[in-house]
Design a protein around this motif. Sequence first.
Motif, PDB file in Angstrom:
ATOM      1  N   PRO A   1       0.776  -1.127  -0.242  1.00 34.46           N
ATOM      2  CA  PRO A   1       0.085  -0.084  -0.014  1.00 34.46           C
ATOM      3  C   PRO A   1       0.783   1.130  -0.049  1.00 34.46           C
ATOM      4  CG  PRO A   1      -0.844  -1.495   1.656  1.00 34.46           C
ATOM      5  CD  PRO A   1       0.476  -2.047   1.140  1.00 34.46           C
ATOM      6  N   GLU A   2       1.947   1.154   0.722  1.00 36.20           N
ATOM      7  CA  GLU A   2       3.057   2.421   0.533  1.00 36.20           C
ATOM      8  C   GLU A   2       3.255   2.835  -0.623  1.00 36.20           C
ATOM      9  OE1 GLU A   2       3.579  -0.681   1.440  1.00 36.20           O
ATOM     10  OE2 GLU A   2       5.641  -1.173   0.561  1.00 36.20           O
TER      11      GLU A   2
ATOM     12  N   ILE B   1     -15.305   0.025  -3.581  1.00 42.11           N
ATOM     13  CA  ILE B   1     -13.837   0.383  -4.057  1.00 42.11           C
ATOM     14  C   ILE B   1     -13.568   1.417  -3.164  1.00 42.11           C
ATOM     15  CG2 ILE B   1     -12.734   1.019  -6.008  1.00 42.11           C
ATOM     16  CD1 ILE B   1     -13.550  -1.936  -6.326  1.00 42.11           C
ATOM     17  N   GLN B   2     -14.323   2.439  -3.154  1.00 39.58           N
ATOM     18  CA  GLN B   2     -13.728   3.451  -2.203  1.00 39.58           C
ATOM     19  C   GLN B   2     -13.318   3.321  -1.023  1.00 39.58           C
ATOM     20  OE1 GLN B   2     -15.747   7.046  -5.021  1.00 39.58           O
ATOM     21  NE2 GLN B   2     -14.025   7.579  -3.556  1.00 39.58           N
ATOM     22  N   ALA B   3     -14.168   2.332  -0.346  1.00 40.96           N
ATOM     23  CA  ALA B   3     -13.748   1.844   1.204  1.00 40.96           C
ATOM     24  C   ALA B   3     -12.554   1.274   1.245  1.00 40.96           C
ATOM     25  CB  ALA B   3     -14.955   0.767   1.445  1.00 40.96           C
ATOM     26  N   VAL B   4     -12.002   0.396   0.234  1.00 42.08           N
ATOM     27  CA  VAL B   4     -10.738  -0.147  -0.093  1.00 42.08           C
ATOM     28  C   VAL B   4      -9.788   1.067  -0.279  1.00 42.08           C
ATOM     29  CG1 VAL B   4      -9.150  -1.696  -1.191  1.00 42.08           C
ATOM     30  CG2 VAL B   4     -11.858  -2.311  -0.907  1.00 42.08           C
ATOM     31  N   LEU B   5     -10.042   1.899  -1.060  1.00 43.81           N
ATOM     32  CA  LEU B   5      -9.196   2.883  -1.516  1.00 43.81           C
ATOM     33  C   LEU B   5      -8.611   3.798  -0.118  1.00 43.81           C
ATOM     34  CD1 LEU B   5     -10.463   4.137  -5.041  1.00 43.81           C
ATOM     35  CD2 LEU B   5      -8.612   2.510  -4.201  1.00 43.81           C
ATOM     36  N   THR B   6      -9.747   4.179   0.554  1.00 46.27           N
ATOM     37  CA  THR B   6      -9.780   4.921   1.688  1.00 46.27           C
ATOM     38  C   THR B   6      -8.835   4.302   2.776  1.00 46.27           C
ATOM     39  OG1 THR B   6     -11.909   5.956   1.321  1.00 46.27           O
ATOM     40  CG2 THR B   6     -10.967   6.173   3.540  1.00 46.27           C
TER      41      THR B   6
END
Length: 461
Positions: free
Chosen positions: A218-219, A246-251
Motif C-alpha cells: 500500500p505504501e 471500491i472507495q472503502a478499500v481506497l480509503t
Amino acid sequence: MHQAAPSNSVASRDIAFHLHSQTNPKLLEEAGPLVITRGEGARIYDADGKSYIDAMAGLWCVSLGFANRRLAEAANRQYEELGFYHTFFHRTGEAVAELAEKLVELTGMSGGKAYFATSGSEANETMVKLAWIYHAARGKPSKRKIIARDKAFHGSTIAAASMCGLPFMHREFGLPLPGFLHTLCPSPYRGMLPGEDETAFVERLANELERLILREGPETIAAFIAEPIHAGGGIIVPPASYFERIQAVLTKYDILCLDDEIVCGFGRTGNWFGKETVGMRPHMMALAKGLSSAYFPISAVVMAPEIYDAVHSFNRQGGAFGHGFTNSGHPVGVAVALEAIRIYEEMDVVSHARRMGARLRGHFDEMARTSPIIGEVRGEGLMLGIEIVADKQTRTPFAPDCQAGLLFDRFAYDNGLVARCMGDVLGFSPPLIIDEKDVDDIAERCAVSIRQLEAHLSKTA
Ligand SMILES: Cc1ncc(COP(=O)(O)O)c(C=O)c1O
C-alpha cells in the motif's frame, strides 16, 4: 470506402501524406478515407454529398452538434479581442477565472481549483502528477503506482496509454510503463461468475483490488483511476454498489480516486457528471470533449482542496508548480467552453439527455425482444451500448474472425448511420441536442442494419 480517385484529389493526397489515428495503414490505402465536408445538428455530409446521422457525436464529444452558431460566434469574438495568451507566470484572463470558478461550482469540488490543458490525455496525466505531489507533500513519496482497470480508455500519451486496459493501446509500444497496474473490469454481463449475484460480484472485485494493493504494498500506491461508465471499452455500467465498496478499500490504504469524466461529463449520462450516476466521490476529475463540445481543444482537471494544498505546501520554499502547456487556459478555448456551458444550462441538458436517452433505450429494448443476436442493451442517458452475441441464452460471443461488430458498422454506414463498434459492442453516444425525430431516425437505421447483419450472419453460418 471510396473508389480510386484522381491523383490530386483529397483522398489521394490524404493517402500520400497523412498518418491517421487508430487506422490500419494498409486498409486505408486500399479503401481510402471518408472525406467529411460539413455538418449540421447531428448530421454530417461527405464529399459525395451523402448524409449520415452521427450517433457517436464524432468521438463522443460534439454534444451541441456540428455547426453551432453560438459557439462559432463566441470563438470569433474572442479571436478578435485576444487570439492567444498563456497562464504561466501569474498571467490570466477574465474568461479563464470565470471558467475555473464555474467548473469548481458545477463539479461540487467546493474550495478546490481547476487546472487547464488541451486534451483528455493531458488532463489524465496531470491528475497522475498531482497525485504524486499530493503524497510527496505528505511525506509519502514512495506512493507512486497507479491502478486502472481492464477495458479502461484514458488516452494516448505515455502515462494515459499505460492506464488504458486495452491491449491495442499497448501492443506496438511496449506499454504499460512499470508502475501502472490493472484490476478487474466491473462488467456484470461479462464478468459475473455462474451463480454470482451483483453483491457477490462487487465483493469479489473489491477483494481482488485489495489483494493487488497488498501484493504491491500500500505504501507504493498513489491512486486509482476510473471512468464512471467505461466508454471505449464497451459502455460498461458498474453495479450500483461498486464505487462505494471500491472507495472503502481506497480509503483504507490512503489511495486517491481519480475520475475520468472525459466522456461521461456534461450531461452525457443523464447527470451533470458521471460520478453522480454511479456514486463516485473522487479527489480529482478530468474533463474534456463536452467541455467545449469539442469546438476547441480544451481540457481541465478539477481538484479537491487537499490536492491544491499539497501543491501549495510542496512549493512553500518558493519553487513553481513545474507543469504547464502553452495552450493551458487558451482564451478562445475558455470562451467557447463558457458558451457551451451556458447552452447546456439553458437547454437543461440533464433532463434532455434523460428524456432522449430513455426514448432511444426504449427503441433498443424493443429491438432486443425480437432480435436473435442482441444479448444486452445497457448504458445511461445518451451513452448506450448494444452487445451482439452468437447465442443469447449462453452469451456466447461471435467468433473473432466473423467481425460481427465491424460488419454492423459497415451496414450502418451504408444506411447513413455512424455508430461505433467496440468489438461486438455497438456504441451510441449522439449529440445531446438530438430531438425525438433524430432519436427515432437513429433507432430505425440501427434496426435496419441489425436485420441486415442477422441475414448476413445466417447466410454465412
Ligand atoms: C474516457 C476517455 N478518457 C480520455 C480520453 C483521451 O482524450 P484525448 O483524445 O482528448 O486525449 C478519451 C478519448 O476518447 C476517453 O474516451
